[in-house]
Scaffold this motif. Sequence first.
Motif, PDB file in Angstrom:
ATOM      1  N   LYS A 415       0.829  -1.205   0.000  1.00 43.95           N
ATOM      2  CA  LYS A 415       0.000   0.000   0.000  1.00 43.95           C
ATOM      3  C   LYS A 415       0.862   1.254   0.000  1.00 43.95           C
ATOM      4  O   LYS A 415       0.522   2.255  -0.645  1.00 43.95           O
ATOM      5  N   ALA A 416       1.991   1.215   0.731  1.00 42.33           N
ATOM      6  CA  ALA A 416       2.890   2.372   0.754  1.00 42.33           C
ATOM      7  C   ALA A 416       3.509   2.599  -0.613  1.00 42.33           C
ATOM      8  O   ALA A 416       3.671   3.746  -1.054  1.00 42.33           O
ATOM      9  N   LEU A 417       3.867   1.515  -1.309  1.00 39.78           N
ATOM     10  CA  LEU A 417       4.396   1.633  -2.677  1.00 39.78           C
ATOM     11  C   LEU A 417       3.362   2.265  -3.599  1.00 39.78           C
ATOM     12  O   LEU A 417       3.683   3.156  -4.399  1.00 39.78           O
ATOM     13  N   GLN A 418       2.126   1.840  -3.486  1.00 42.56           N
ATOM     14  CA  GLN A 418       1.061   2.389  -4.331  1.00 42.56           C
ATOM     15  C   GLN A 418       0.836   3.868  -4.051  1.00 42.56           C
ATOM     16  O   GLN A 418       0.647   4.668  -4.960  1.00 42.56           O
ATOM     17  N   ARG A 419       0.863   4.250  -2.763  1.00 41.59           N
ATOM     18  CA  ARG A 419       0.667   5.666  -2.410  1.00 41.59           C
ATOM     19  C   ARG A 419       1.772   6.545  -2.959  1.00 41.59           C
ATOM     20  O   ARG A 419       1.552   7.727  -3.256  1.00 41.59           O
ATOM     21  N   ASN A 420       2.976   5.989  -3.091  1.00 40.82           N
ATOM     22  CA  ASN A 420       4.126   6.770  -3.540  1.00 40.82           C
ATOM     23  C   ASN A 420       4.468   6.524  -5.006  1.00 40.82           C
ATOM     24  O   ASN A 420       5.594   6.802  -5.435  1.00 40.82           O
ATOM     25  N   GLY A 421       3.478   6.015  -5.767  1.00 42.77           N
ATOM     26  CA  GLY A 421       3.711   5.792  -7.198  1.00 42.77           C
ATOM     27  C   GLY A 421       4.848   4.819  -7.458  1.00 42.77           C
ATOM     28  O   GLY A 421       5.566   4.944  -8.456  1.00 42.77           O
ATOM     29  N   TYR A 422       5.041   3.862  -6.559  1.00 43.80           N
ATOM     30  CA  TYR A 422       6.087   2.848  -6.636  1.00 43.80           C
ATOM     31  C   TYR A 422       7.493   3.450  -6.602  1.00 43.80           C
ATOM     32  O   TYR A 422       8.459   2.823  -7.039  1.00 43.80           O
ATOM     33  N   ASN A 423       7.601   4.660  -6.061  1.00 40.96           N
ATOM     34  CA  ASN A 423       8.924   5.241  -5.815  1.00 40.96           C
ATOM     35  C   ASN A 423       9.476   4.610  -4.546  1.00 40.96           C
ATOM     36  O   ASN A 423       8.973   4.841  -3.442  1.00 40.96           O
ATOM     37  N   ARG A 424      10.513   3.782  -4.702  1.00 39.26           N
ATOM     38  CA  ARG A 424      10.999   2.994  -3.567  1.00 39.26           C
ATOM     39  C   ARG A 424      11.683   3.853  -2.496  1.00 39.26           C
ATOM     40  O   ARG A 424      11.585   3.556  -1.313  1.00 39.26           O
ATOM     41  N   LEU A 425      12.357   4.909  -2.903  1.00 35.54           N
ATOM     42  CA  LEU A 425      13.016   5.773  -1.921  1.00 35.54           C
ATOM     43  C   LEU A 425      11.982   6.494  -1.058  1.00 35.54           C
ATOM     44  O   LEU A 425      12.097   6.548   0.175  1.00 35.54           O
ATOM     45  N   ALA A 426      10.934   7.036  -1.717  1.00 32.97           N
ATOM     46  CA  ALA A 426       9.869   7.720  -0.974  1.00 32.97           C
ATOM     47  C   ALA A 426       9.123   6.736  -0.071  1.00 32.97           C
ATOM     48  O   ALA A 426       8.722   7.071   1.044  1.00 32.97           O
ATOM     49  N   THR A 427       8.924   5.505  -0.575  1.00 36.44           N
ATOM     50  CA  THR A 427       8.242   4.483   0.230  1.00 36.44           C
ATOM     51  C   THR A 427       9.053   4.133   1.472  1.00 36.44           C
ATOM     52  O   THR A 427       8.510   3.997   2.574  1.00 36.44           O
ATOM     53  N   ALA A 428      10.369   3.990   1.298  1.00 35.69           N
ATOM     54  CA  ALA A 428      11.242   3.681   2.438  1.00 35.69           C
ATOM     55  C   ALA A 428      11.167   4.785   3.486  1.00 35.69           C
ATOM     56  O   ALA A 428      11.140   4.514   4.695  1.00 35.69           O
ATOM     57  N   ARG A 429      11.120   6.037   3.034  1.00 36.39           N
ATOM     58  CA  ARG A 429      11.018   7.155   3.976  1.00 36.39           C
ATOM     59  C   ARG A 429       9.711   7.090   4.754  1.00 36.39           C
ATOM     60  O   ARG A 429       9.692   7.276   5.965  1.00 36.39           O
ATOM     61  N   GLU A 430       8.602   6.824   4.045  1.00 31.70           N
ATOM     62  CA  GLU A 430       7.302   6.776   4.715  1.00 31.70           C
ATOM     63  C   GLU A 430       7.260   5.655   5.752  1.00 31.70           C
ATOM     64  O   GLU A 430       6.716   5.825   6.849  1.00 31.70           O
ATOM     65  N   LEU A 431       7.841   4.509   5.407  1.00 31.43           N
ATOM     66  CA  LEU A 431       7.803   3.353   6.311  1.00 31.43           C
ATOM     67  C   LEU A 431       8.869   3.435   7.395  1.00 31.43           C
ATOM     68  O   LEU A 431       8.898   2.605   8.305  1.00 31.43           O
TER      69      LEU A 431
END
Length: 462
Positions: A415-431
């Motif tokens: 779900k975090a990947l989907q929220r961040n348009g599959y941007n892995r760096l942004a997803t890592a920051r959110e998580l």
Amino acid sequence: MVKQKKAAVVDATEIILESISDGVFTVNHEWRITSFNRAAEEITGIPRSDAIGNFCWDVFRSNLCKEGCPLRETMKGGRSFVSVSAFIINKNKKRIPISLSTALLYNEQGDILGGVETFRDNSVVEELRRELNGSFRQGDMISRSRLMKKIFTILPKIAKSDSTVLIEGDTGTGKEVLARALHDQSLRREKPFIAINCGALPDTLLESELFGYKAGAFTDAVRDKPGYFTMAEGGTIMLDELGETSPAFQVKLLRVLEEREFQPLGGVHKQRINVRIIAATNRDLEALIEQGYFRQDLFYRINIVRLQLPALRKRKEDIPLLIERFIDKLNRLQDKAVTGIDAEAMSWLMSYDYPGNIRQLENIIEHAFILCSDGEIGTRHLPGYLAVATAQPGVAQLSSIQDIRQFSEEEAILKALQRNGYNRLATARELGMHKTTLFRKIKKFNIRLPDADGRSALSSKA
């Protein structure tokens, strides 16, 4: 004869109030104290002569004065409160745990004169409770974790120092709460504490917020505006998410730290500052230095005292304590009567890994409060991603706690990947995890990623 009897009753009442061990004070409709008994003087350390006539919040300095005051609710709606837990700050600036009760104050004709509050010093009870349950408390932080107790042990010594502190920890671990605890135990506690999220603002706006500006510095600057450094004079300023700032801003901040002065935007003269700085980040600054995103000289300047907050998954013994605290808090704020959490729901919460840490756990309990008004919180009240997905097509039956934990983590990452348009760096920051940890988990859970993962779009924006 009637007057003599009334006088005798009044005298007897005063004698009783002066002899009991509970503090008692009354207020009128203007919230000014009209009576203050001997026990109230002893618990607060404030003489009766200094209390009567003043506003109750100036004398009875409680954590509930600004929000959730039981006496205010009693005066507003007529509802009495019994044995509400709180704390006050006494004359010697010591935190005193108390339990309080409230009621309306009537005269002989039945007219409401104001309110009355009784309170009891629970210092001994709280000390015994800490010894019995093996927990330890610093400010608003509570833990029985060995990792947290190490921080609690050295916290008073760090608080007495004026050295810059670097707090590291994943998103939602309580970095601002720890920074505030440092401030509240320091010699600067009577001065302001200001926290600013550096990662949420572009450089130009961040500079104007921190340093302020002079009239005419830019088009809309029609008057002087003081910055946070000026507003925090004598106190503490927390620079959160410092790892998100640009190298250009880091140069200016380094100069402020070294020279203890700054120049407002559009200003001619520099201003001296007397502020303690606490830096905080959820990023690995040493890794950012190697990648060229963070200045090494600034890192050495802020890395005088370093505190690392553990993720909630590394201090799961604190989950029941935190849940109890959140339930107490939400019961007061939402006027509900939730008594606790049942064994199955607790098992689910203990098995989850919490990529969002304490903040996520608090959000889970708040979600449960929407569906549960009284009694115990059950699994039916918890968010869907914590549930065992047995009815979804294409999802295998989950038969163990380990399966539940992995499914929950996989869904949270997806779900975090989907929220961040599959941007892995942004997803890592959110998580709140390092990008290499995220890559490892994506591989572990066999999560399929689209060819375009959003990184190119991020680069073009930068």
